[in-house]
Scaffold this active site. Sequence first.
Site, PDB file in Angstrom:
ATOM      1  N   ARG A   1      -3.772 -12.335   2.074  1.00 27.88           N
ATOM      2  CA  ARG A   1      -4.073 -11.255   1.142  1.00 27.88           C
ATOM      3  C   ARG A   1      -3.270 -11.420  -0.136  1.00 27.88           C
ATOM      4  NH1 ARG A   1      -4.429  -9.003   6.276  1.00 27.88           N
ATOM      5  NH2 ARG A   1      -5.996  -7.348   6.577  1.00 27.88           N
TER       6      ARG A   1
ATOM      7  N   PHE B   1      -5.320  -3.264 -12.588  1.00 35.42           N
ATOM      8  CA  PHE B   1      -4.710  -3.658 -11.322  1.00 35.42           C
ATOM      9  C   PHE B   1      -4.308  -5.131 -11.294  1.00 35.42           C
ATOM     10  CE2 PHE B   1      -4.821  -4.547  -6.644  1.00 35.42           C
ATOM     11  CZ  PHE B   1      -3.751  -3.738  -6.313  1.00 35.42           C
TER      12      PHE B   1
ATOM     13  N   ARG C   1     -11.614   0.150  -6.844  1.00 40.31           N
ATOM     14  CA  ARG C   1     -11.260  -0.297  -5.493  1.00 40.31           C
ATOM     15  C   ARG C   1     -12.498  -0.390  -4.600  1.00 40.31           C
ATOM     16  NH1 ARG C   1      -6.556   3.224  -3.054  1.00 40.31           N
ATOM     17  NH2 ARG C   1      -6.319   1.456  -1.611  1.00 40.31           N
TER      18      ARG C   1
ATOM     19  N   ARG D   1      -2.795  -0.333  10.038  1.00 38.17           N
ATOM     20  CA  ARG D   1      -1.988  -1.461   9.553  1.00 38.17           C
ATOM     21  C   ARG D   1      -1.014  -0.963   8.492  1.00 38.17           C
ATOM     22  NH1 ARG D   1      -1.865  -5.727   5.675  1.00 38.17           N
ATOM     23  NH2 ARG D   1      -1.327  -7.756   6.590  1.00 38.17           N
TER      24      ARG D   1
ATOM     25  N   HIS E   1      -0.340  -6.775   0.016  1.00 39.65           N
ATOM     26  CA  HIS E   1      -0.270  -6.288   1.401  1.00 39.65           C
ATOM     27  C   HIS E   1      -0.395  -7.452   2.404  1.00 39.65           C
ATOM     28  CE1 HIS E   1      -0.430  -2.033   0.239  1.00 39.65           C
ATOM     29  NE2 HIS E   1      -1.277  -2.422  -0.689  1.00 39.65           N
TER      30      HIS E   1
ATOM     31  N   ARG F   1     -11.577 -14.127   1.587  1.00 38.66           N
ATOM     32  CA  ARG F   1     -10.508 -14.225   2.575  1.00 38.66           C
ATOM     33  C   ARG F   1     -11.037 -14.477   3.967  1.00 38.66           C
ATOM     34  NH1 ARG F   1      -6.996 -11.348   5.788  1.00 38.66           N
ATOM     35  NH2 ARG F   1      -8.269  -9.472   5.753  1.00 38.66           N
TER      36      ARG F   1
ATOM     37  N   TYR G   1     -12.186  -4.218  -2.882  1.00 37.60           N
ATOM     38  CA  TYR G   1     -11.807  -4.472  -1.495  1.00 37.60           C
ATOM     39  C   TYR G   1     -12.864  -5.294  -0.766  1.00 37.60           C
ATOM     40  CZ  TYR G   1      -7.589  -1.632  -1.408  1.00 37.60           C
ATOM     41  OH  TYR G   1      -6.321  -1.162  -1.616  1.00 37.60           O
TER      42      TYR G   1
ATOM     43  N   ASN H   1      -0.975   4.667   0.915  1.00 36.03           N
ATOM     44  CA  ASN H   1       0.392   4.170   0.855  1.00 36.03           C
ATOM     45  C   ASN H   1       1.352   5.235   1.384  1.00 36.03           C
ATOM     46  OD1 ASN H   1      -0.279   1.674  -0.402  1.00 36.03           O
ATOM     47  ND2 ASN H   1      -0.335   2.679  -2.398  1.00 36.03           N
TER      48      ASN H   1
END
Length: 712
Positions: A87, A176, A373, A127, A90, A384, A377, A163
């Site tokens: 990632r 960002f 976002r 997580r 995070h 990934r 995401y 968060n």
Amino acid sequence: MKSKDKGRTSELAGTDTVDRGNSNKKIEQLERFREDATGQALTNDHGTRIADNQNSLRAGERGPSLLEDVFLREKLTHFDHERIPERVVHARGAAAHGYFQVYEDLSELTKADFLTDPSKKTPVFVRFSTVQGPRGSADTVRDVRGFATKFYTDEGNFDLIGNNMPVFFIQDAIKFPDFVHAVKPEPHNEIPTGASAHDTFWDFVSLTPESAHMVLWTMSDRAIPVGFRGMQGFGVHTYRLVNAEGRAHFVKFHWRPVAGVFSLVWDEAQKLAGKDPDFHRRTLWDDIENGDPLEWELGLQVIPEEDEHKFDFDLLDATKLVPEEQVPVRVVGKLVLDRNPDNFFAETEQVAFQMANIVPGIDFTNDPLLQGRLFSYTDTQLLRLGGPNFNEIPINRPVCPFHNNNRDSFHRQTINKGRASYEPNSIDGGWPKETPEAPKGGGYVSYPEEVSGPKIRKRAESFGDHFSQARLFFNSMSDAEKAHIVAAYSFELGKVERLYIRERQVHEILANIDLDLAKQVAANVGVDAPSGPTVQVPEISLKESPALSQMNLLPGNIKSRKVAILIGDGVKQADIDALTAELDKQGAQFKLLAPSAAPVKSDAGKQLVPNDSMQGLPSVAFDAVWVPGGTSFAKALEGDGVALHYLLEAYKHLKAIGLCGESADLLKLLRLREDEGLLTGKAGSGLVQPFTAAIAKHRVWAREPLTKAIPA
């Protein structure tokens, strides 16, 4: 000319020294010869010059972001695909399985099934993570902690991605990538790992006043939690809850730890990073394995739509929180984490959280950070996790059936039957079909908010106040917490090489939050003290918010707290038994620590097997230290440097220490005086109760000024 420039760069780089007095000048000389540093217009990847890199394109100042914004999409796409497979942010995480259960039927607020049936336990996977560091960094660095929850509901997966702090650094998703590039290790040497104490981070935030509130949170004790169990969680953004009748309310999501909210002290955090970089993930794992689950309560701040504009801040601004004094938090359910993953990679590493994972009864708002976002995401997972079928990885699969006409691509696991892969069709009876909207069990329908406005890159004026809530946060801190914030800014800015960045942060950011804070930091980092703020900060209705101070968030018990009990030959068995019985009764944990891992004998002739040695499990791993009595045992401790350091370190970190019987003589040797947490006496005559009461207070804050002379 180019060869001369390159030679000059090498020469300057070779002569740069650690002399801080000259380093700024040399750095500036060096950067004059960088070929890519200045003189170039900002463009997209195809060479088009960019007029506004601060705001995404939206329908009106407070309207939704537009898919048409090719610059936002290109910027986020490029950013999302920068790393593989780790990632980008995070990267270092730990996770656990559990369940969520709502306390009451919330049908008046939402039609989301998992929030309306108190008899239902919804499976979850949570997580926790740090933001800046790579997978190999330490757990206890100063950083924001991610708190991401995947609810496997009967209506699909809902991901609440937040968060341990209720606000964020930026207001618009277009910034960002800039923020993360700034906070990440500097690109020329990949230093520092897992830390923000460097020039690029402070350069960015000192030039971005909207970050002031969040930076203050990260300079507070919230950025160095004791562990995940004692950490709050926040959804950060304002969402909507929509009930079966279509009525909507704005909502902020809160996770409140049942164990209370606790943090490390800075020296403790630094030592743990070296002695046990896996401290947080190890504690999470061990607690669950030992049958001690972690628990939070879900709280909602519910705001009627008609009250959207009644605050002195904008609900769509992710750099602002809603004070609990203005909108109380309604506790509605409990989250329990009670099962560890079977395989770290398959679950913790491959889990894909997406803002876009939503269920009927919950909807988005036009928060420009949230809007970005929603795209980012999902886009991240495509790279990934190797393509669009990441939802078929077991940890990401919903528990409810899913049917659609998506086909093929990398790692497809579903074997689709039938001949029609389109809709509408008549070959397969029209299936899968749309589900009409219904109060319960219907298809997802977005809330019909009316939006209009010109296509424009501009922020609403209501997003323009960057300092009043930062001031509110600082004013809400206790004296000890304020001192820690001063120390954190001083440490971080003290690592910044460029004097002008330190000056800018102190004069243009801190002075607008609190002038005394700015002056103290200025004195510690070698810049002139500011004489006053540089902008007029609006007055807001609240001066303080007690709910923001961790000092007000203690649970009043010692459940799950960890106590080190020092043992050795001749230790008094009765002193051990008196404490362990009480710790068991109150749900706390303990470990026996000896000079080595070898068994010892108590004064009662009982063989005691230590859990570890004092060197193997240092005091920073515990909340308190108990030293039983025993004449020969206490005498041995007097000549044991490791044991003496153990006690001095626990004292320096403001922990409760109990010295029984003959062990009380160690105080004179250590030159320490009793206080409300440094207690002596006989275990059987009333020492146990005040000792456990001291643990419940978490730290002996009054002791802190006395610890300055104790060596690290």
